[in-house]
Every structure is written in C-alpha cells, then in structure tokens.
Design an enzyme around this catalytic site. Structure first.
Site, PDB file in Angstrom:
ATOM      1  N   HIS A 170       8.755 -29.267 -17.553  1.00  9.84           N
ATOM      2  CA  HIS A 170       8.341 -27.945 -18.021  1.00  9.84           C
ATOM      3  C   HIS A 170       7.192 -27.384 -17.179  1.00  9.84           C
ATOM      4  O   HIS A 170       6.454 -26.522 -17.645  1.00  9.84           O
ATOM      5  CB  HIS A 170       7.937 -28.023 -19.496  1.00  9.84           C
ATOM      6  CG  HIS A 170       9.061 -28.457 -20.377  1.00  9.84           C
ATOM      7  ND1 HIS A 170      10.192 -27.700 -20.560  1.00  9.84           N
ATOM      8  CD2 HIS A 170       9.258 -29.596 -21.089  1.00  9.84           C
ATOM      9  CE1 HIS A 170      11.032 -28.342 -21.367  1.00  9.84           C
ATOM     10  NE2 HIS A 170      10.488 -29.506 -21.693  1.00  9.84           N
ATOM     11  N   LYS A 207     -23.596 -38.856 -15.900  1.00 11.16           N
ATOM     12  CA  LYS A 207     -23.044 -39.846 -16.824  1.00 11.16           C
ATOM     13  C   LYS A 207     -23.253 -39.446 -18.282  1.00 11.16           C
ATOM     14  O   LYS A 207     -22.398 -39.699 -19.119  1.00 11.16           O
ATOM     15  CB  LYS A 207     -23.723 -41.188 -16.566  1.00 11.16           C
ATOM     16  CG  LYS A 207     -23.130 -42.276 -17.413  1.00 11.16           C
ATOM     17  CD  LYS A 207     -22.690 -43.424 -16.578  1.00 11.16           C
ATOM     18  CE  LYS A 207     -21.852 -44.376 -17.355  1.00 11.16           C
ATOM     19  NZ  LYS A 207     -20.429 -44.086 -17.285  1.00 11.16           N
ATOM     20  N   ASN A 263     -35.464 -32.230 -20.281  1.00 10.23           N
ATOM     21  CA  ASN A 263     -34.029 -32.509 -20.301  1.00 10.23           C
ATOM     22  C   ASN A 263     -33.450 -31.660 -21.431  1.00 10.23           C
ATOM     23  O   ASN A 263     -33.928 -31.732 -22.552  1.00 10.23           O
ATOM     24  CB  ASN A 263     -33.828 -33.999 -20.592  1.00 10.23           C
ATOM     25  CG  ASN A 263     -32.402 -34.324 -20.967  1.00 10.23           C
ATOM     26  OD1 ASN A 263     -31.473 -33.645 -20.542  1.00 10.23           O
ATOM     27  ND2 ASN A 263     -32.221 -35.347 -21.786  1.00 10.23           N
ATOM     28  N   GLU A 307     -12.465 -37.455 -10.416  1.00 15.13           N
ATOM     29  CA  GLU A 307     -13.922 -37.610 -10.533  1.00 15.13           C
ATOM     30  C   GLU A 307     -14.549 -38.150  -9.254  1.00 15.13           C
ATOM     31  O   GLU A 307     -15.599 -37.685  -8.825  1.00 15.13           O
ATOM     32  CB  GLU A 307     -14.265 -38.600 -11.660  1.00 15.13           C
ATOM     33  CG  GLU A 307     -14.291 -38.014 -13.040  1.00 15.13           C
ATOM     34  CD  GLU A 307     -14.673 -39.053 -14.093  1.00 15.13           C
ATOM     35  OE1 GLU A 307     -15.442 -38.705 -14.972  1.00 15.13           O
ATOM     36  OE2 GLU A 307     -14.195 -40.205 -14.029  1.00 15.13           O
TER      37      GLU A 307
END
Ligand code: G6P
Length: 606
Positions: A501, A601, A98, A485
């Site tokens: 704007h 996550k 990892n 998401e």
C-alpha cells in the site's frame, strides 16, 4: 536534555565540572561552558561543539575558582554557537539551565524596556537578567532567586552563581531533574547522580518546585513557599568506573555486547531459574483490569508495541498503545480500573512524564518500566519494575530496549497466569525460552563479522526498508530507527503486509529490504511479500532461523541466521543483528555512533 553540574568547595572546580559534563554529554553535545567566581567576579569559558572544544579552551585559558557551574547543551532556542552556549551571565549572576522558559519573550521585553542588553538568542539569558534585576533592587541572592522562580513559567532545572559570593550556589527545579551531592567539605549539583558518581554516592533529589542553597559544608533546601524542608539523602550504588567503554570502540558496541548479561539480571528478578514467575506484588489485580494503556517515546515505544502483542495474545488483555507526545494531548477517555504502563530508559522524558500525569488524573494505576529507579517517572508511579540495563550511554538505545522487552514479557505472562489464559505448562515453556535468550544472543554476536560485511553495502544505500509481521513489525520499526539515528540513512519500518500500500513504490535494484521472518504462523505470509520485492529486483536481506532460511524460495541478496527459538521470544533475538547492522553501517559511513547529530539521550523538553 542539556546537562548541568555545579560545585562549591575549597579547591579549583574546573576539572570536576569538566569531568561531570563528560558524564552528562549523553544529554546534549552542541556546545558547553563553565563559569566560576574569581576575585569576586564571574568568569566564563564557553565553546561551540563537543566537550573536547571546551577542554581545549580551558587548556589555553585555565579557569580558577572554588565555586562553579557547568553545562552541556542540546539546543532548543538559538543555534549551537558560542554566544548561545551556557552559562549565561550578567556582571552579577551566571546561570545554567536545562528545559524551556515558556514566557521568556514576555520577560525579555520587560527586561529590555528596563535597559537590559541581551547577547544571545536563548530563553536562558532572561533568567540571568531577571535575577540580576532583583539583585539591583537590593534583594539577597536567595530573595532574588525566589522572586525570579515565581515569574518563570515552563519546565526547568537551573544552577546560579553570584558575583561577590564564592560560598553560595543556588539550584532550582520545576519539571526537570536535579541531584544534590553531599561530599566532605564540598557539595555538588548534577542533572543526575551519575555525573557526581566519582565524587560522592550520597545523593538527594530536589522535588518539584524546590530550590536549594548549596554551600561547601551544607545544603539548605526550600519548597515552593520558601519553607526549609528536608529531602532524603540516599546512598546510590553508582561508581565512577561504571561508565567506561572498556575494550570497546564505542559505548553502543559495548552495550550491544552487554545485552546477554543485563537481560539475565533483569530476568533474575522476575523469574526463578526453574522457570516460575517471581514477580513483585502489584497494586492492581490482573483479573479485573479492563484495559491496559502503554505510553512511551522512541525505542521505548517500540518495546510497548511488542508488549501490546504479548498482552493481547498471551493474556487476552486489550491494550492501547500510543506515543506519549500524542497521547498527552488526545484527551483519550480511560476506563475505570485501567492500568497505564509507562516505559522509559531515563525516566525523565518530558512527554512520557506528562502522559503519565494525564493517566493518573484519569484515575489509572501507573506501572512504570524504567532504567533509572530514582527518576521522575519512577517516583510518580504506583509501582515500578526496573530494567537492570546499567547506565546506557550510547544515544541509540540497545540494552534498555531488550531489558524492557524482558520485563514486558514477564508482565504479560503474569497477567496470563492470573487471568488463566494460558496453561501453566505453556507459561513455563515461554519462561524457559526467555532464559535461553542470552545464549542465543551470544550466538548472534559471534556472527558480527558477517554483519560488518553487509553493512558496507548498506552504507551505500540512501533508503532501507525493514519489514515484519506480528511481533516482528515493531522490531522492523526499531531496526529502521537504529539505522537512521546513527548512520543518517533514511529507513522505514513497516508491517510487511502493508508494504503493497505504499513502500513497494520505493523498491528498485538499489533498495535493501530487510525481512524479519522467523518460522512462525506468519512465515508463509511474509514470504509472499519477499516474492513481491524479489520480483521487482529489490535487494532482499532475509533474516530467519535455519529452517526459515532453507525455505525462502526467492532470490535473496543476503541472509542472516538467527537461532531457532520459541516464536514468542523472537523480538529479543531479531533486534540484535539489526543493532549490529546499524552500528557497522555508521562505522562505514564515519558518523559519530555514540553522539549522533541533533539527537540527545534524555529528552526533557516537549
Ligand atoms: C530519545 C533517545 C531514544 C529514546 C527516547 C525515549 O529520543 O535518543 O534513544 O528511546 O528518547 O527515551 P526514554 O529515556 O524515555 O526511554
């Protein structure tokens, strides 16, 4: 990102590895694989896609073996294919990893020149070849691992098994977390304690640059100089049952509904039922803090923006807030005596941890708000206030956000109390309003069906605007983030006053524009912006309290009622319908709510 598990014992390990990976799937789910040593040889099963694909593969081709490692991947280097899936192996060693090996190109070229044949596009494969190269030079596995670690640059957590060694698994960490689990006649390895929860609650964490020899009956930990060291074995209160979905269809929905409870838990540690603050002692004095800096990523950073408004309005304390990935490289000067508040659910986000270290090096005191008390961020902080959200499994953050807000508001009130910027009665009043938040949220949750209907319309949109002012501006950003998401619909959260704007150019009869407008001092201002959208035939979705809904005075496509409350606590309430809206829009679109594409996550890479 990416989850790692490992086990050494006397029984077949495949089912433990698979179960552990299921608990880590929140960290990544592009591909998965396991490796064991059988009859002295390394055997692997790997599959592209979610864990179910690997489970199917194992059903057809079971994998025996009493020692093994497993991995669930969030792709960094190389596409999420089976050949890029971990474990990566030679005939001598197999590796799960990892993190990122930053100098992998240099190592790969060197190893290729020695005749090593690479079969994947990953940075991880160099570890397998590097270790094997040292083994061929007649080093022991321990020596080979130690030598390899000295050559590797970057942030990583790894697990390695060796051909001919059914008794030894070696793990190492630099920058990424690794937990060791102590069982009875078997030992485990996991990216977090949750992965190991059904097997054991006796856990030790490797410290930076540690590596460990894991046997069935003992674990020997070494520091970066190879010296044997002791690491504290603690008992966690995690249980294997803690991560069920219960009666809910998805973790995200369960977590949305858990919010009244977990906000209550979190608040109970910071305030008494009679509305007095009961904050822990902090290693600084609010009275003399010249400036607060807040750093975080993603949803946690929006909790930080709300925090900025609270600290400035209530405690008159200047606050700088930045996204951790920007802050860490900005070379921002920091004031003497300053305090940095670090916000993170996982406590492992690489950029947030790096921002923390930068602030520390600038002499700042670090106060973190984290959900995982044993995490790297918690351990690197001078003080920690935990959010008591419980394990948050859905990738889209909900419980962590509202509990972060709860802590943030209590901190701002504590600062206001110390700095005497608010009368005691007003502090009590706000705490009373905070105590009422769980019951108000329950009322919003009871309106789920209406939000489900509205979500049908949202599922047909290609873009959605979320607009709010003041405390509701960060909630607009959080609402937009939730929608994109999990439903993959493009959404933007904007300060309502800034709409003219730019975003107003997007307004047409197809564009839902969600306005968050509690009856507060900014209500009238927001109403002007509602008029501007209505005048251009935009679909106004108006979110307000009863009074606010009664006075909108413009054509709305839909309205959502939120209970009337003290405007200070509005962020905690207005985010709830937006979470439900995003959830039901994703359901209507048939996307994967708990594991949306491309996300993970816990983001432990830059
Ligand atoms: C990822 C997650 C987000 C989260 C962010 C920060 O992007 O998908 O939900 O907000 O990381 O994570 P942290 O654990 O530091 O709060």
């Amino acid at each position: 990102m990416c989850g790692i598990v490992g086990m050494v014992g006397k029984r077949d390990v495949a089912s433990f590895l698979l179960d552990g990976l299921r608990r880590l799937e929140y960290r990544g789910y592009d591909s998965a694989g396991i490796a064991t040593v059988v009859g002295g040889k390394i055997e692997r099963r790997r599959a592209e896609g979610k864990l179910d694909a690997l489970a199917g593969r194992l059903k057809d081709q079971p994998l025996p073996g009493h020692i093994g490692i497993g991995h669930t991947r969030w792709a960094t280097h190389g596409k999420p294919t089976e050949t890029n899936a971990h474990p990566h192996a030679t005939d001598l060693a197999a590796v799960v990893h990892n993190g990122i090996i930053e100098n992998y190109r240099e190592l790969r070229d060197e190893l290729k020149a020695k005749g090593c044949v690479f079969t994947s596009e990953t940075d991880t494969e160099v570890i397998a070849h590097l270790v094997s190269d040292y083994l061929r030079q007649k080093m022991t596995p321990q020596q080979a691992l130690s030598a390899s670690l000295k050559r590797m640059r970057g942030a990583f957590a790894i697990g390695v098994i060796f051909a001919g060694r059914e008794d030894l698994l070696i793990a190492a960490r630099r920058g990424s977390p690794l937990a060791l689990g102590y069982g009875d006649g078997e030992m485990y390895l996991g990216s977090d304690a949750l992965a190991l929860a059904p097997q054991t609650n006796r856990i030790a964490y490797l410290e930076e640059d540690d590596w460990a020899e894991i046997y069935a009956d003992k674990i020997i930990v070494h520091d970066s100089t190879d010296k044997i060291v002791e690491r504290n074995i603690m008992t966690t209160n995690l249980s294997g049952a803690m991560i069920g979905k219960g009666e809910y269809r998805h973790f995200m929905l369960k977590e949305i509904f858990e919010q009244p409870t977990v906000i209550g838990y979190t608040l109970a540690q910071l305030a008494s039922p009679d509305d007095a603050l009961t904050m822990p002692d902090l290693p600084f004095d609010w009275k003399t803090v010249p400036r607060l800096t807040i750093v975080a990523c993603g949803t946690a950073s929006y909790a930080g923006v709300v925090g900025k408004y609270w600290f400035e309005q209530l405690a008159k304390l200047p606050v700088e807030i930045d996204i951790a990935s920007e802050f860490r490289y900005r070379e921002a000067p920091m004031p003497e005596g300053g305090v940095t508040v670090v916000v993170s659910q996982s406590g492992e986000t690489a950029d947030t941890l790096a921002a923390l270290n930068y602030a520390k090096a600038q002499g700042q005191k670090i106060l973190s708000i984290v959900n995982v008390p044993q995490s790297s961020i918690a351990r690197a902080s001078d003080a920690v206030i935990p959010t008591l959200a419980g394990p948050e499994i859905g990738v889209a953050s909900t419980t962590a956000f509202t509990t972060q807000l709860t802590v943030m508001l209590c901190l701002a009130l504590a600062a206001a109390e110390a700095r005497k910027t608010l009368p005691a009665a007003r502090i009590k009043e706000i705490l009373k309003a905070l105590h009422e938040v769980p019951s108000h949220i329950n009322a919003i949750l009871r309106d789920e069906n209406r939000l489900e209907e509205l979500a049908q319309h949202f599922s047909e949109a290609t873009d959605v605007l979320y607009l709010g002012r003041g405390l509701l501006y960060p909630i607009a950003m959080e609402g937009a983030l939730k929608l994109k998401e999990i439903s993959y619909i493009h959404a933007e959260g904007y300060p309502a006053g800034e709409m003219k704007h730019g975003p107003i150019a997007l307004v047409d009869e197809n564009l839902p524009a969600v306005f968050l407008a509690p009856s507060d001092a900014l209500y009238e201002k927001t109403i002007s912006n509602v008029q501007e959208v209505a005048a251009r035939n935009g679909k106004v979705v108006f979110v307000s309290d009863k009074d606010g809904l009664a006075h909108v005075g413009a054509k709305t496509f839909a309205t959502i009622e939120v209970p009337a409350a003290d405007p200070v606590v509005a962020p905690l309430l207005y985010v709830i319908p937006l979470q439900l809206l995003a959830y039901h829009t994703a359901i209507a679109k048939g996307t994967d709510v708990d594991q949306p594409r491309n996300l993970a996550k816990s983001v432990t890479v830059e």
